[in-house]
Design a protein around this motif. Structure first.
Motif, short mmCIF file in Angstrom:
data_model
loop_
_atom_site.label_atom_id
_atom_site.label_comp_id
_atom_site.label_asym_id
_atom_site.label_seq_id
_atom_site.Cartn_x
_atom_site.Cartn_y
_atom_site.Cartn_z
N TRP A 1 1.38 -1.36 -0.54
CA TRP A 1 0.24 -0.18 -0.03
C TRP A 1 0.68 1.39 -0.03
N PHE A 2 0.48 2.41 -0.57
CA PHE A 2 1.26 3.15 -1.24
C PHE A 2 0.62 4.86 0.54
N SER A 3 2.36 4.99 1.02
CA SER A 3 1.58 5.53 1.99
C SER A 3 1.50 6.90 1.56
N ASN A 4 2.03 7.58 -0.02
CA ASN A 4 1.92 9.02 -0.43
C ASN A 4 1.04 8.64 -1.34
N SER A 5 0.24 9.37 -1.10
CA SER A 5 -0.76 9.56 -2.51
C SER A 5 -0.57 9.82 -4.26
N GLU A 6 0.96 10.46 -4.00
CA GLU A 6 1.71 10.89 -5.37
C GLU A 6 2.43 9.39 -5.90
N THR A 7 3.00 8.82 -4.93
CA THR A 7 3.41 8.05 -5.25
C THR A 7 3.40 7.34 -6.94
N LEU A 8 1.82 6.86 -6.71
CA LEU A 8 1.73 6.15 -8.05
C LEU A 8 1.75 7.21 -9.50
N ASN A 9 1.50 8.72 -9.39
CA ASN A 9 1.63 9.21 -9.87
C ASN A 9 2.88 9.13 -10.85
N LYS A 10 4.24 9.13 -9.86
CA LYS A 10 5.42 9.14 -10.29
C LYS A 10 6.00 7.90 -10.61
N ILE A 11 5.32 6.98 -10.10
CA ILE A 11 5.41 5.31 -11.08
C ILE A 11 5.46 5.69 -12.60
N LEU A 12 3.83 6.25 -12.97
CA LEU A 12 3.53 6.41 -14.20
C LEU A 12 4.44 7.29 -14.93
N GLU A 13 5.19 8.09 -14.55
CA GLU A 13 5.89 9.00 -14.98
C GLU A 13 7.59 7.96 -15.41
N GLY A 14 7.38 6.34 -14.99
CA GLY A 14 8.54 5.58 -15.32
C GLY A 14 10.16 6.87 -15.25
N THR A 15 10.68 6.41 -16.93
CA THR A 15 11.95 6.95 -16.47
C THR A 15 12.00 9.06 -17.48
N LYS A 16 10.15 9.31 -17.84
CA LYS A 16 10.69 10.11 -19.10
C LYS A 16 9.51 11.08 -18.41
N ARG A 17 10.37 12.16 -17.40
CA ARG A 17 9.68 13.12 -16.52
C ARG A 17 8.37 13.98 -16.87
N ASN A 18 8.91 13.99 -18.30
CA ASN A 18 7.96 15.00 -18.80
C ASN A 18 6.78 14.04 -20.59
N ARG A 19 6.20 13.44 -19.63
CA ARG A 19 5.13 12.77 -19.80
C ARG A 19 5.19 11.56 -19.06
N LYS A 20 3.48 11.22 -18.86
CA LYS A 20 2.82 10.31 -18.48
C LYS A 20 2.62 8.73 -19.10
N LEU A 21 3.33 7.36 -18.05
CA LEU A 21 3.02 6.83 -19.27
C LEU A 21 1.41 6.12 -18.70
N SER A 22 0.52 5.29 -19.59
CA SER A 22 -0.06 4.11 -18.99
C SER A 22 0.56 2.61 -18.29
N LYS A 23 -0.11 2.21 -18.44
CA LYS A 23 -0.19 0.94 -17.02
C LYS A 23 0.78 0.50 -17.90
N ILE A 24 -0.21 0.04 -19.50
CA ILE A 24 0.65 -0.75 -20.65
C ILE A 24 1.96 -0.53 -20.80
N GLU A 25 2.26 0.51 -21.02
CA GLU A 25 3.67 1.20 -21.34
C GLU A 25 4.49 1.42 -20.20
N LEU A 26 4.33 0.77 -18.86
CA LEU A 26 4.78 1.29 -18.01
C LEU A 26 5.62 -0.23 -17.97
N ILE A 27 4.92 -0.87 -17.94
CA ILE A 27 5.20 -2.76 -17.56
C ILE A 27 5.97 -2.98 -19.01
N GLU A 28 6.10 -3.18 -20.06
CA GLU A 28 6.18 -3.29 -21.24
C GLU A 28 7.90 -2.42 -21.28
N SER A 29 8.06 -1.16 -20.97
CA SER A 29 9.23 -0.73 -20.84
C SER A 29 9.84 -1.04 -19.80
#
Length: 881
Positions: A536-564
């Protein structure tokens, strides 16, 4: 009379009684059969030294001495029936016999049939050969490896082998069976329990009550009161064996003859110095014959640790006997083990003081929180997901091998959801799962991986020898989950066990809390086996940071996150969200998916969508150059193409800025400049963020040479050809018809360079940096006309492997850092001169003027406005002096 016969234990039970003995006949049967048993065990025990010469004494003197140590730790009135004395004596005789090959009727061939044999050999060869082990490696072993494997397996198996020793037979010269227990009725009555108790000396004290039977009755030939209490006897055996560490175990002259290695000699040394212990106020007192000098410090500390082990054994056994309402032993501890300084008054020292300066970790929880999180991995919120998928895939590969499943077997589900505790991620697999022993042992042991250990050989026999190699190696990855939050739930079940064996481990306050272990509720039980980890996430923003991946200029879909994250994984990965499940990656599909889909997986579908139509069209065209890279066994270890844009004139904008990737265990690690694709690799450090491709130089050379031919067929700009050629050359490939250098006649390739050098009458050639002329023309506002013996070329070697760390550089492919770079474009020109002139490269180097950081040369390279153009820091290549 033997010394063991003088002990009160013997005299009260199996010895001849002074008073009229109602059971003289029965007692004599046991005594005679024990003595016969002992005579045979004596022969087997004498053979142990042949196979384990480094070990201290395990012969009959040790086996007999156990009667004395047993008497020392037991009370004078400690109750033993004659049957118990026979059984106890039998356990004394066989508990260590398995340490010799002689205890295996078929010798080493029998040993080699044990699953642990191949696992042990594979483990030894892995370290020795520094590569994965193949089946053929196990078939023909060198003498050193076989000897080491024999020693390790004998030690590992000896307790388990003891369980059946009293039932094993050897064939004599008349082809008749010879048993350790000659009398068949006694063998039938007691051989099994003797073996089980002998095995128990290798268990923990906590396992005695659950694994040993309750009090056994007497066979018909004995009085009914001659019962046998296995737990009581097991306690006596383990204490007697642990306590018998005096000089009889390490005779001085024997030590001189055997000359044990440095590590073993420390054990020989401390035991050689010890007197037999005495008992004072319920504590064993050990003393030494002579002081431990400065050169014996390690030996003293091993003695200290051994006495602490004995103290712990005594306390645990005392607790068990007390809790089970059994008669307690007289000894329940070891004197002075709490303080090294006090112990040194008994185990004396000379010339040094025993202050415990051993490195300690006082706050383990803090260490785990630090090194298991930001301090090791930085602020990369993707790490926990990577580690969870990585651990899941290791478990699946293990099961795949054990059950001989197809390569596509194994599912990992990544679930995003929310409950009363908040948002969470759950990663579930159908791998081997964990037993309670693993779940509460290596799994929670920070820095200690389960894979490749003796426990793995015990829990998953034959796995290592069948080629299993884990990606996780350091035992720290799991703890990265606490970068996300403090609440976590781990459920696991061994694949071959029933669903009701599912265990749950709960963390409510991160690594600083003591986790709760419990049996799974009905709805939590795992059906097929495997592990499920929910965080469970302690911080509500953690999930958004995860979906940024290593590309801080765009948000990834969860599928793209896993593929990446895991582009080349060999497991099926599903994404589950809002009750719906979708397969994101099919096991090993990176080898077979369409070229364009392959490129999209590497660079990200969202990035591909950002390209304009011209760029998308070019990506489709260049994707046709994708080729597989295979090892010598035809296994695919890479797939990709070579392409690099780098305009030195800056007149054009670069079209692409994406890289390829190295994967370790299917997981993304390092980037690759100029190589667009996936290369499987090995981890370079504990954080597993840097991967080194495993492809051999020969394989890379062959692949890159083919890439040159494919690129030459495309209508590429000259500068792009040079950029691509520099990558090909760095990979050891042949550049073929790709342009690589500047000349008076234009941009030229290798065949043209060869033609120019062959036709030239010049004895010298000048090699300048490719940007030198452009820089000169800008500074002097002129146009330079080069002499025909001048080549402008890229002199360096492009960096291909990108570690993502400014302070950590890894050279790959391996570079030659001499002035003549065999993997640089400049090197091609020098090699062509060597070919045309018939002079070795090394000789050309010796007789030429090569600029360096310490020394530089200058010369006129051409004309501009009728004047000579002098350029500094160039190379003057000379045909002759």
């Amino acid at each position: 009379m033997n010394r063991y016969e003088q002990t009160s234990i013997w005299q009260k039970t199996l010895g001849k009684q002074l008073e009229p003995d109602s059971y003289q006949k029965e007692r004599e049967l046991l005594r005679v059969q024990f003595e016969n048993f002992r005579d045979k065990a004596k022969i087997l025990a004498a053979e142990i030294a042949r196979d384990l010469p480094e070990f201290t004494v395990h012969d009959i003197t040790h086996l007999d001495a156990l009667w004395e140590t047993a008497e020392l730790v037991a009370k004078d009135d400690f109750a033993l029936t004659p049957a118990e004395a026979f059984v106890l004596g039998g356990t004394f005789l066989i508990h260590d016999l398995g340490m010799g090959l002689a205890s295996f009727p078929n010798g080493i061939n029998e040993l080699k049939k044990e699953p642990i044999w191949n696992d042990t050999v594979a483990s030894i060869l892995k370290k020795k050969l520094k590569r994965p082990i193949e089946e053929k490696d196990l078939l023909k072993l060198d003498i050193e490896t076989e000897k080491l494997a024999t020693e390790n397996v004998l030690r590992s198996l000896h307790a388990k082998h003891a369980e059946k020793l009293a039932l094993v037979s050897w064939k004599n010269s008349e082809d008749k069976d010879v048993y350790l227990i000659e009398n068949s009725e006694l063998r039938e009555s007691y051989a099994t329990i003797i073996g089980l108790i002998a095995h128990s000396h290798w268990w923990s004290v906590g396992e005695l009550e659950s694994k040993l039977p309750k009090v056994l009755g007497a066979p018909g030939i004995f009085p009914s009161i001659w019962t046998v209490d296995p737990i009581k006897l097991a306690c006596i055996l383990r204490i007697a064996d642990a306590t018998q560490i005096d000089d009889r175990r390490a005779p001085s002259f024997l030590r001189t003859i055997r000359k044990p290695s440095t590590f073993s000699d420390t054990h020989w040394n401390f035991q050689q110095k010890l007197y037999q212990p005495r008992l004072e106020r319920s504590r064993l007192v050990f003393t030494s014959k002579s002081p431990f000098k400065i050169n014996e410090v390690d030996s003293w500390w091993i003695c200290n640790d051994t006495l602490k082990m004995i103290d712990n054994e005594l306390k645990e056994v005392d607790s068990l006997l007390l809790d089970t309402n059994r008669q307690r032993l007289k000894a329940n501890g070891v004197a002075s083990v709490e303080d090294p300084k006090r112990l040194s008054k008994l185990i004396t020292v000379e010339g040094w003081s025993p202050v415990d300066t051993k490195i300690k970790v006082s706050n383990v929880a803090k260490l785990v929180s630090s090194l298991g999180g930001d301090q090791l991995y930085g602020k990369n919120t993707l790490v926990p997901l990577r580690e969870l998928i990585q651990n899941a895939s290791d478990a699946i590969r293990a099961r795949r091998i054990l059950e001989k499943e197809k390569p596509e077997f194994g599912d990992i589900t990544v679930r995003f959801d929310k409950d009363e505790f908040g948002d969470y991620i759950e990663v579930k697999d159908n791998g081997v799962g964990m037993s309670q022993k693993v779940l509460t042992g290596p799994f929670l042991d920070f820095g200690e991986s389960f894979w490749g250990t003796p426990l793995m050989h015990e829990e998953l026999p034959s796995l290592e020898s069948k080629g299993f190699s884990s990606t996780g190696k350091y035992g720290i990855g799991f703890f990265s989950i606490f970068m996300w939050g403090k609440r976590a739930n781990i459920s696991s079940k061994r694949f071959e066990k029933g669903r009701d064996t599912t265990m749950v481990l709960e963390f409510n306050d991160g690594a600083t809390s003591r986790p709760l272990l419990r049996k799974a509720k009905l709805e939590e039980q795992i059906k097929d086996g495997g592990t499920r980890i929910k965080v469970w996430f302690s911080n509500s923003e953690t999930l958004n940071k995860i979906l940024e991946g290593t590309k801080r200029n765009r948000k990834l879909s969860k599928i793209e996150l896993i593929e990446s994250l895991c582009p080349s994984i060999d497991c099926n990965i599903f994404l589950e969200e809002k009750g719906k499940s979708k397969k994101v990656i099919k096991a090993n599909d990176w080898i077979s998916i369409s070229p364009l889909k392959f490129i999209k997986r590497i660079i990200g579908n969202s990035y591909f969508k950002m390209l304009n139509e011209e760029e998308k069209e070019f990506a489709t065209q260049i994707s046709k150059n994708i080729r597989l890279i295979k090892d010598k066994n035809s296994k695919v270890i890479g797939r990709g193409l070579i392409y690099r844009e780098e305009y030195r004139s800056h007149k054009k904008k670069e079209r692409f800025s994406f890289n390829g990737v190295v994967t370790v265990g299917g997981m993304r690690t390092s980037g690759l400049t100029g190589l667009l694709g996936i290369f499987t690799g090995t981890s370079h450090r504990a954080s597993r963020d840097i991967g080194i491709p495993i492809a051999s130089e020969e394989a890379i050379k062959k692949w890159s040479t083919e890439q040159a031919k494919l690129l030459a067929k495309l209508q590429l700009d000259d500068e792009i050809q040079i950029s691509c050629a520099s990558i090909i050359r760095a990979c050891g490939g042949l550049t073929g018809d790709l342009n690589i250098a500047y000349h008076k006649t234009g941009i030229v390739n290798y065949p043209k360079i060869k033609e120019i050098i062959s036709a030239s009458k010049s004895e010298n050639f000048l090699i300048i940096w490719d940007s030198s002329v452009e820089t000169y023309e800008k500074e002097h506002t002129c146009k330079v006309e080069l002499f025909d013996y001048v080549f402008g070329v890229e002199s360096g070697i492009p960096g291909i492997l990108q570690t993502g760390s400014s302070d950590h550089y890894v050279s790959w492919p391996k570079d030659n850092w001499e002035w003549f770079h065999s993997k640089s474009l400049q090197g091609i020109i020098t090699e062509t001169m060597s070919e045309c002139w018939g002079i070795k490269v090394s000789k050309i180097e010796d007789q030429s003027d090569i600029s360096s950081d310490e020394k530089e040369f200058s010369a006129s390279i051409g004309k501009a406005n009728g004047k000579d153009v002098i350029i500094d820091h160039l190379d003057i290549m000379k045909k002759s002096i």
